[in-house]
Design a protein around this motif. Structure first.
Motif, PDB file in Angstrom:
ATOM      1  N   ARG A 132      15.572  24.542   1.054  1.00 56.48           N
ATOM      2  CA  ARG A 132      16.867  24.375   1.707  1.00 56.48           C
ATOM      3  C   ARG A 132      17.085  25.518   2.688  1.00 56.48           C
ATOM      4  O   ARG A 132      16.675  26.670   2.457  1.00 56.48           O
ATOM      5  N   THR A 133      17.703  25.209   3.795  1.00 60.25           N
ATOM      6  CA  THR A 133      17.998  26.213   4.817  1.00 60.25           C
ATOM      7  C   THR A 133      19.135  27.114   4.350  1.00 60.25           C
ATOM      8  O   THR A 133      20.181  26.634   3.923  1.00 60.25           O
ATOM      9  N   VAL A 134      18.888  28.416   4.412  1.00 58.61           N
ATOM     10  CA  VAL A 134      19.921  29.352   3.982  1.00 58.61           C
ATOM     11  C   VAL A 134      20.434  30.213   5.138  1.00 58.61           C
ATOM     12  O   VAL A 134      21.512  30.811   5.039  1.00 58.61           O
ATOM     13  N   GLN A 181      17.958  33.829  19.190  1.00 63.32           N
ATOM     14  CA  GLN A 181      17.973  34.950  20.132  1.00 63.32           C
ATOM     15  C   GLN A 181      17.134  34.547  21.337  1.00 63.32           C
ATOM     16  O   GLN A 181      15.937  34.275  21.196  1.00 63.32           O
ATOM     17  N   ASP A 182      17.790  34.475  22.491  1.00 65.88           N
ATOM     18  CA  ASP A 182      17.124  33.994  23.697  1.00 65.88           C
ATOM     19  C   ASP A 182      16.540  32.606  23.430  1.00 65.88           C
ATOM     20  O   ASP A 182      17.262  31.695  23.102  1.00 65.88           O
ATOM     21  N   GLN A 183      15.231  32.471  23.528  1.00 61.18           N
ATOM     22  CA  GLN A 183      14.591  31.169  23.325  1.00 61.18           C
ATOM     23  C   GLN A 183      13.848  31.097  22.004  1.00 61.18           C
ATOM     24  O   GLN A 183      12.917  30.310  21.844  1.00 61.18           O
ATOM     25  N   ILE A 184      14.277  31.903  21.023  1.00 56.62           N
ATOM     26  CA  ILE A 184      13.600  31.958  19.729  1.00 56.62           C
ATOM     27  C   ILE A 184      14.584  31.594  18.626  1.00 56.62           C
ATOM     28  O   ILE A 184      15.675  32.169  18.542  1.00 56.62           O
ATOM     29  N   LEU A 185      14.195  30.649  17.796  1.00 58.49           N
ATOM     30  CA  LEU A 185      14.964  30.265  16.619  1.00 58.49           C
ATOM     31  C   LEU A 185      14.231  30.738  15.369  1.00 58.49           C
ATOM     32  O   LEU A 185      13.011  30.577  15.266  1.00 58.49           O
ATOM     33  N   ARG A 186      14.966  31.299  14.425  1.00 60.98           N
ATOM     34  CA  ARG A 186      14.399  31.676  13.138  1.00 60.98           C
ATOM     35  C   ARG A 186      15.205  31.001  12.030  1.00 60.98           C
ATOM     36  O   ARG A 186      16.420  31.178  11.952  1.00 60.98           O
ATOM     37  N   ILE A 187      14.505  30.237  11.208  1.00 60.09           N
ATOM     38  CA  ILE A 187      15.135  29.473  10.129  1.00 60.09           C
ATOM     39  C   ILE A 187      14.620  30.013   8.806  1.00 60.09           C
ATOM     40  O   ILE A 187      13.405  29.975   8.537  1.00 60.09           O
TER      41      ILE A 187
END
Length: 678
Positions: A79-81, A86-92
């Motif tokens: 599950r996503t917590v 940031q800019d063109q970067i996603l951290r999941i």
């Protein structure tokens, strides 16, 4: 915020973090700005299925209803917590239900429209965890029903193969300990009939130099995916509490203009991260000239001949170190053989430098000969011991165990001798289970240490030809040896398809002897010169036996390559789709479309008496171009050439040259006509 939309260079990435797990809703053509409605993109619930809409998450598993190949086989979902952008970067950041396992997924959309994705798994529990696998999956649309990937063998790398994407999994796995000659290389899914200039295509490449798997899957549940990951042996990754494992980057590319559109994104992105510091020098490599017959007088004469035609880098291949008189002994004993070289390599290097050339040296640090001092002193450094057969009479050196020895020996060589280039070879598969991960990581560490200590030294990735060409090792090397064959007929296909991913300035292409050493095929000098022109050019031929006329043609070719090198190594690579497979057209067009060079190539006998016109892709439609032939004229069989060619030049708008084209001369098989446009 629950929906994230990244855009760059005509590409959109839409990530939905609603519910328990984040999922990619879209990766492909630019969607523009829009207000996202949660209900607008929620699928129906079909009969005889789970009772909620099926969503393909970043970590799909049985726990969420996905019965296809999972990203990680743990028996539970994630599950996503937390989500960060940031800019063109996603951290999941995702977590297992009991919080003992954590996965951080990083997605980056570059300014060139290249998508990179990787996972980092961390053991948050109290006990050791054995990671079974961890892969990256991306959805592709239902219209992508045709697959293109690659296979091959030694001296025939990057051979394309196509198939329809039916229900089920098309999986390509590499267990070589390196990508291998049959590397899938680039897995492409697209609309039926996709070509270089047409079709919508989605492609993935795993940036990794060890064992891997890459696949396409079309599920009866309604989703299609492309996926890839490191191919892990059982028990290969064991994580103590707090330890992490990071996957290789999955490099993903979309194009709505065919296969050339993939290169239009990949080449600029690779160039934006390039560490190449100067123009690619024209190389002469001694392997097919002298093989193991190292004699200073002979090599001095060869160096003189190389300098006479304009060679810029002279590379001494296998046979220079202690006891190495053939391929059955001495790998690992990286000391200059004082019986062959009583004064070391200094006299040869001095001669090379006096003639205005750089000096390079062949090494194969990851291998060991059973008949060597190193093997007798350190039998425990042989990976897998003596289990299984030798390959090219050699075994694999455990780079992790021998790391400091290798670093010390290579440092000593690079310190004593003014070496500008290492041809780094790797001539066999590992054939030992459960070691590819640490062997690859140790190799990366060794290369990085050498680059830091000797930033002026360039390194070529050679693996019995082109068996290790990937974006994992690319940041650590400066050149790839594309294939062990210098036969221009084979090279036309190998270079054409390798260049789909890798820019031409990284791809070594050499002028070989008139009779190819690998295939025995005889080829005209003009065909060989034209084939070797476009990449990182070089020579693999004993020039001391070349005629004065041949040397004059080679000198003119090198001068032409040097003149065109700024264009060839910075421009846009283009390839035409031809209705006749016997004819190829490929070229390089300047970024501002002011200048271009093309090759018309005949691979075999044409299908018709009059071949199709030469169409020039990639030109500015409104610009006037003068087309003129350059290089060695090809052999023809015709009563009269097309008038424009007989006149020596023609000037026409780019639109006409691209759409209507020019009448082609009647080249005989295995010939090439070079055309410059400006």
């Amino acid at each position: 915020m629950t929906v994230f939309h990244l855009r760059a260079a005509g590409v959109s990435l839409v990530l939905d973090t609603r519910g328990t797990a984040a999922s990619v809703l879209h990766w492909g053509s630019d969607l523009g700005e829009f207000a996202f409605s949660e209900d607008a993109f929620t699928p129906a619930v079909p009969p005889s299925s789970i009772d909620v809409p099926l969503r393909l998450s970043l970590l799909p598993s049985l726990a969420e209803g996905w019965s296809g190949r999972p990203a990680i086989e743990t028996g539970h979902g994630f599950r996503t917590v937390e989500t960060q952008v940031q800019d063109q970067i996603l951290r999941i950041r995702s977590s297992s239900p009991d919080a003992t396992q954590e996965v951080v997924t990083e997605l980056e959309l570059t300014t060139q429209g290249v998508l990179r994705v990787r996972h980092r798994f961390t053991n948050r529990g109290d006990d050791e965890f054995v990671l079974p696998n961890l892969d990256v999956l991306l959805p592709i649309p239902a219209e992508a029903t045709e697959l293109l990937d690659f296979t091959g063998l030694w001296s025939h790398e990057r051979s394309p193969q196509r198939a329809p994407l039916r229900h089920g999994v098309w999986s390509r796995e590499s267990r070589h300990g390196r990508p291998g000659h049959d590397d899938a290389f680039l897995m492409v899914a697209g609309t039926p009939g996709l070509g270089f200039r047409s079709g919508r295509v989605w492609a993935v490449h795993l940036a990794w130099s060890g064992d891997k798997r890459v696949w396409a899957e079309r599920s009866a549940l309604g989703y299609s995916v492309l996926g890839a990951g490191e191919l892990l042996a059982p028990g290969e990754i064991r994580l103590a509490p707090g330890e992490s494992y990071e996957t290789p980057w999955l490099v993903a590319v979309f194009s709505d203009t065919g296969l050339d559109g993939l290169s239009d994104r990949l080449h600029p992105w690779i160039r934006s991260t390039s560490t190449l510091r100067k123009p690619r020098p024209v190389v002469l490599n001694t392997w097919e000239a002298v093989y193991f017959d190292h004699d200073l007088a002979v090599l001095n004469e060869l160096a003189d001949a190389a300098a006479e035609v304009g060679v810029e880098r002279f590379v001494l291949d296998d046979g220079w170190f202690t006891g190495r008189r053939d391929d059955r002994r001495a790998l690992g004993d990286w000391f200059v053989d004082d019986t062959v070289w009583p004064d070391g390599l200094h006299p040869l290097i001095s001669r090379v430098h006096e003639r205005g050339m750089e000096f390079g040296l062949w090494v194969e640090p990851e291998m060991i000969s059973p008949d060597s001092v190193l093997a007798r002193e350190h039998p425990d450094w042989i990976l897998g011991g003596t289990i299984g057969p030798t390959w090219r009479w050699q075994r694999v050196l455990d780079v992790e165990k021998a790391y400091h020895y290798l670093l010390d020996r290579l440092t000593a060589l690079l310190t004593e001798y003014p070496i500008a280039f290492l041809k780094w070879d790797h001539n066999r598969d590992l054939l030992t289970p459960g070691v590819a991960h640490r062997q690859t990581r140790a190799l990366y560490r060794l290369l990085a240490a050498l680059k830091e200590a000797f930033p002026h030294v360039e390194i070529e990735s050679c693996a019995s030809g082109g068996a290790r060409i990937d974006l994992g090792i690319l940041p650590l090397v400066d050149r790839f040896w594309t294939s062990d064959t210098n036969d221009p007929l084979d090279r036309q296909s190998i270079q054409r398809w390798t260049g789909l991913l890798i820019p031409p300035e990284y791809l070594g292409g050499h002028l070989g002897d008139g009779v190819a050493h690998v295939t025995g095929r005889t080829s005209a000098l003009g065909f060989r010169l034209a084939t070797a022109l476009f990449g990182s050019a070089g020579i693999e031929w004993n020039l001391t036996g070349a005629s004065p006329a041949e040397k004059a043609d080679i000198a003119a070719w090198i001068a032409e390559h040097q003149r065109l090198r700024p264009l060839l190594h910075s421009g846009r690579v283009v390839r035409a789709d031809s209705p006749d497979p016997a004819h190829l057209v490929h070229g390089v067009v300047a970024q501002d479309r002011s200048h271009a060079v093309y090759a018309l190539v005949t691979l075999g006998t044409p299908a018709a008496a009059l071949p199709p016109p030469i169409r020039f892709p990639g030109l500015d439609p409104d610009r006037l171009y003068t087309v003129r032939p350059i290089g060695v004229p090809p052999r023809t069989m015709q009563d009269a050439p097309p008038p424009w060619l007989a006149a020596g030049a023609v000037t026409l708008p780019g639109r006409v040259l691209s759409e209507l084209g020019l009448p082609a001369p009647l080249l005989t098989p295995e010939q090439a006509l070079l055309l410059e446009l400006a």
